[in-house]
Enzyme design. Structure first.
Site, PDB file in Angstrom:
ATOM      1  N   LYS A 107       4.664   0.668   5.712  1.00 28.74           N
ATOM      2  CA  LYS A 107       4.370   1.341   6.977  1.00 28.74           C
ATOM      3  C   LYS A 107       4.489   0.386   8.162  1.00 28.74           C
ATOM      4  O   LYS A 107       3.827  -0.641   8.220  1.00 28.74           O
ATOM      5  CB  LYS A 107       2.959   1.936   6.932  1.00 28.74           C
ATOM      6  CG  LYS A 107       2.607   2.802   8.144  1.00 28.74           C
ATOM      7  CD  LYS A 107       1.303   3.537   7.909  1.00 28.74           C
ATOM      8  CE  LYS A 107       0.892   4.391   9.086  1.00 28.74           C
ATOM      9  NZ  LYS A 107      -0.314   5.189   8.818  1.00 28.74           N
ATOM     10  N   ARG A 143      -4.169   9.350  11.089  1.00 31.69           N
ATOM     11  CA  ARG A 143      -4.338  10.708  10.585  1.00 31.69           C
ATOM     12  C   ARG A 143      -5.519  10.775   9.631  1.00 31.69           C
ATOM     13  O   ARG A 143      -5.895   9.805   8.994  1.00 31.69           O
ATOM     14  CB  ARG A 143      -3.066  11.163   9.866  1.00 31.69           C
ATOM     15  CG  ARG A 143      -1.882  11.386  10.781  1.00 31.69           C
ATOM     16  CD  ARG A 143      -0.640  11.805  10.012  1.00 31.69           C
ATOM     17  NE  ARG A 143      -0.836  13.074   9.325  1.00 31.69           N
ATOM     18  CZ  ARG A 143      -0.850  13.213   8.004  1.00 31.69           C
ATOM     19  NH1 ARG A 143      -0.710  12.166   7.211  1.00 31.69           N
ATOM     20  NH2 ARG A 143      -1.005  14.411   7.469  1.00 31.69           N
ATOM     21  N   ARG A 169       2.841  10.619  -1.585  1.00 33.79           N
ATOM     22  CA  ARG A 169       3.133   9.370  -2.314  1.00 33.79           C
ATOM     23  C   ARG A 169       4.364   9.571  -3.163  1.00 33.79           C
ATOM     24  O   ARG A 169       4.643  10.683  -3.629  1.00 33.79           O
ATOM     25  CB  ARG A 169       1.963   8.993  -3.229  1.00 33.79           C
ATOM     26  CG  ARG A 169       0.627   8.734  -2.540  1.00 33.79           C
ATOM     27  CD  ARG A 169       0.614   7.392  -1.835  1.00 33.79           C
ATOM     28  NE  ARG A 169      -0.706   7.089  -1.339  1.00 33.79           N
ATOM     29  CZ  ARG A 169      -1.153   7.455  -0.136  1.00 33.79           C
ATOM     30  NH1 ARG A 169      -0.384   8.185   0.660  1.00 33.79           N
ATOM     31  NH2 ARG A 169      -2.366   7.129   0.264  1.00 33.79           N
TER      32      ARG A 169
END
Length: 262
Positions: free
Chosen positions: A123, A59, A256
């Site tokens: 992630k 992204r 975040r």
């Protein structure tokens, strides 16, 4: 490690994905870019999977770094009836499909809005959805990279902690890809008929940061901060702030946890 094979993937697919054409290539720049360039000539859904991508993208134009065999990297081109405004929740529906599949295979993952998949807070997988309109359809090209193993030198090159899934790495990759494609195809067909609304509870059940204080950033600047309370029926992130509840549309922004490095 099993070699990827279009025939083997197809043989393991559920009925939901039997109409999807499948291509396997040893290397390409970006499977998303490959499919976007071919939208005008496609007659139906097409999965393109590469052993290695040299110019993978995430992204907001971020690079997706990997090494051959370290990740499962693929893109799926899929036609939708539209209209375009109904497509806003598509990235979140894709996140649900992939997360549910990976959980069913024994790896506990959660979704970080809009659709990053996290394992133990790091992630594990990234998803990029790009759309293109033609005369008779709206095409989405859905790109995904799932970290199977994470060599130390690759993690150093990425520059932050990332997750891996050694359990998935031990699977036959054709069976893994078939499981992901089968669930994804079923979800995309449902989404085309209903939009995101039926997926809202499923997404919220997988929400990584439910009830946590978060900060929304745009190129490092704080746009909004508050407590994450899930998504609504069109996939907007809901934040409870000092000024009340606000809805955030997906875009080129970063989310975040409060106090985390930006």
């Amino acid at each position: 490690m099993s070699n990827l094979s279009a025939q083997a993937i197809s043989a393991h697919c559920a009925t939901s994905a039997t109409h999807v054409a499948i291509e396997v290539v040893a290397e390409t720049g970006s499977t998303n870019a490959d499919l976007l360039a071919r939208i005008g000539s496609l007659n139906g859904p097409l999965l393109r999977i590469a052993e290695n991508q040299t110019a993978g993208r995430g992204r907001a134009g971020r690079a997706w770094l990997s090494k051959p065999g370290a990740a499962l990297m693929f893109s799926l081109a899929w036609p939708f009836k539209g209209p375009l405004h109904k497509m806003s929740g598509l990235p979140m529906a894709v996140g649900v499909a992939l997360a549910e599949t990976i959980v069913s295979l024994g790896v506990p993952v959660r979704i970080k809005w809009p659709n990053d998949l996290l394992r133990d807070g790091a992630k594990l997988a990234g998803i990029l959805v790009e759309t293109q309109k033609t005369d008779d359809a709206i095409w989405a090209v859905i790109g995904c990279g799932i970290n199977l193993v994470m060599p130390d030198e690759l993690e150093a090159a990425i520059g932050r902690e990332v997750a891996s899934a050694p359990w998935l790495a031990q699977m036959d990759r054709n069976q893994l890809m078939a499981a992901l494609l089968s669930r994804l195809a079923a979800v995309l067909a449902e989404f085309d008929d209903t939009g995101f609304a039926p997926f809202t509870e499923r997404w919220n059940a997988l929400h990584a940061w439910q009830g946590r204080d978060v900060v929304l950033l745009d190129q490092g600047a704080v746009l909004q901060q508050g407590r994450a309370v899930g998504v609504d029926h069109i996939g907007r992130l809901l934040l409870d702030t000092g000024q009340g509840r606000v809805e955030i549309l997906s875009g080129d922004v970063s989310l975040r946890l409060s106090g985390a490095p930006t």
